[in-house]
Design an enzyme around this catalytic site. Structure first.
Site, PDB file in Angstrom:
ATOM      1  N   PRO A 129       0.822  -1.251   0.045  1.00 48.79           N
ATOM      2  CA  PRO A 129      -0.110  -0.039   0.125  1.00 48.79           C
ATOM      3  C   PRO A 129       0.892   1.365   0.176  1.00 48.79           C
ATOM      4  O   PRO A 129       1.860   1.444   0.490  1.00 48.79           O
ATOM      5  CB  PRO A 129      -0.935   0.085   1.235  1.00 48.79           C
ATOM      6  CG  PRO A 129      -0.481  -1.311   2.016  1.00 48.79           C
ATOM      7  CD  PRO A 129       0.591  -1.949   1.111  1.00 48.79           C
ATOM      8  N   GLU A 130       0.421   2.294  -0.824  1.00 45.98           N
ATOM      9  CA  GLU A 130       1.164   3.437  -0.636  1.00 45.98           C
ATOM     10  C   GLU A 130       0.317   4.356   0.236  1.00 45.98           C
ATOM     11  O   GLU A 130      -0.740   4.448   0.775  1.00 45.98           O
ATOM     12  CB  GLU A 130       1.303   4.052  -2.145  1.00 45.98           C
ATOM     13  CG  GLU A 130       2.158   3.084  -2.805  1.00 45.98           C
ATOM     14  CD  GLU A 130       2.822   3.505  -4.015  1.00 45.98           C
ATOM     15  OE1 GLU A 130       3.159   4.987  -3.979  1.00 45.98           O
ATOM     16  OE2 GLU A 130       3.468   2.857  -5.085  1.00 45.98           O
TER      17      GLU A 130
END
Ligand code: ZN
Length: 293
Positions: free
Chosen positions: A2-3
């Site tokens: 996830p960013e």
């Protein structure tokens, strides 16, 4: 992995059921994630109130009434499920599919808000740590991080100074968490395309020899902020759409300009280029060799 926009979307999804709520019961179904869970983990949380839920880079920071901070990271495959009033939701939109198997629910929080929050992580690269609030500045996980890309501190002047004299590629510099915190492969590729800058260009070329920012630095910083804000806005809107909160993909991926679009036409207006995939530092880079100079 996830960013930043995904983690911020998760934070916004968890805040209404965590902030101001007490941990009524904490279940750890195993003693470790990426690292062992803190000693007396359940005991140190139970009965405590979450006074605020913040974020630093890709870490979620739950401030507790005990004076400790619960520092949480999603790792590669972590996600939170929220069950409340008979319904479930999964805050955050993820480009990569999340696990739905309950066997990977490793930590479960029963909150006084009535919500049951489960942390699911099949690959167990996620982490939870308890750190005294007064010592958060010295916490090794956070200490070396550069500024938040959406904060005021992150500017063309700051980025140019950090890239001054750097022989590494511009892409590698942007992925360096000491220069700017929380940027990952997807949004770096997207921001470089918007700024019409080649990921292969030397990082030093956005600064003068003394470290002053040039126009490239200005365009790049504006592009980074814009792409992150748009992704967060897309994640936030999908939270209200229950069809999308259960593991299906959010809207923003349809707006990727270059990421995962090898062989497609470049979306830059007036450009006839084709998106190319190259490998830099072991990771895929997607860019248009025609308009990204
Ligand atoms: Zn192009």
């Amino acid at each position: 992995m996830p960013e930043l926009p995904e983690v911020e979307t998760v934070r916004r999804g968890l805040a209404p059921v965590m902030e101001g709520a007490r941990f009524v019961e904490v279940k750890a179904n195993r003693s470790d994630l990426r690292w062992p869970l803190p000693k007396d983990f359940a005991k140190r949380l139970t009965g405590r109130t979450v006074t605020g839920l913040g974020r630093r880079a890709k870490y979620l920071l739950a401030d507790l009434s005990s004076g400790e901070v619960l520092v949480m990271h999603l790792g590669m495959s972590g996600s939170f499920h929220v069950a409340r009033d008979g319904g479930t939701s999964k805050p955050g939109v993820y480009y990569h599919e999340r696990s739905k198997s309950r066997a990977h629910d490793h930590v479960i929080f029963e909150m006084s808000s009535g919500a049951t929050i489960s942390f699911n992580d099949p690959r167990r690269f996620g982490s939870m740590k308890l750190v005294p609030r007064a010592r958060l500045d010295q916490e090794p996980l956070l200490r070396a991080l550069g500024p938040e890309p959406l904060g005021n501190e992150f500017s063309a002047a700051m980025l140019a100074m950090a890239c001054k004299g750097k022989n590494t590629s511009l892409k590698a510099a942007l992925l360096d968490q000491k220069i700017v915190a929380g940027l990952g492969n997807i949004y770096v590729c997207e921001a470089l395309n918007r700024a019409l800058l080649s990921p292969r260009r030397k990082a030093s070329t956005i600064a003068s020899r003394t470290g002053a920012p040039n126009e490239r630095a200005e365009l790049l910083v504006a592009a980074i902020k814009a792409v992150l804000n748009e992704a967060i806005a897309a994640g936030g809107s999908s939270l209200r759409d229950h069809r999308r909160t259960d593991g299906s993909l959010g809207d923003f991926q349809h707006n990727f300009r270059v990421y995962d679009r090898e062989g497609e036409r470049c979306p830059t207006r007036g450009c006839n280029g084709t998106i190319r995939r190259i490998v830099q530092n072991g990771r895929s880079t997607f860019y248009c060799p025609v308009c990204q100079k």
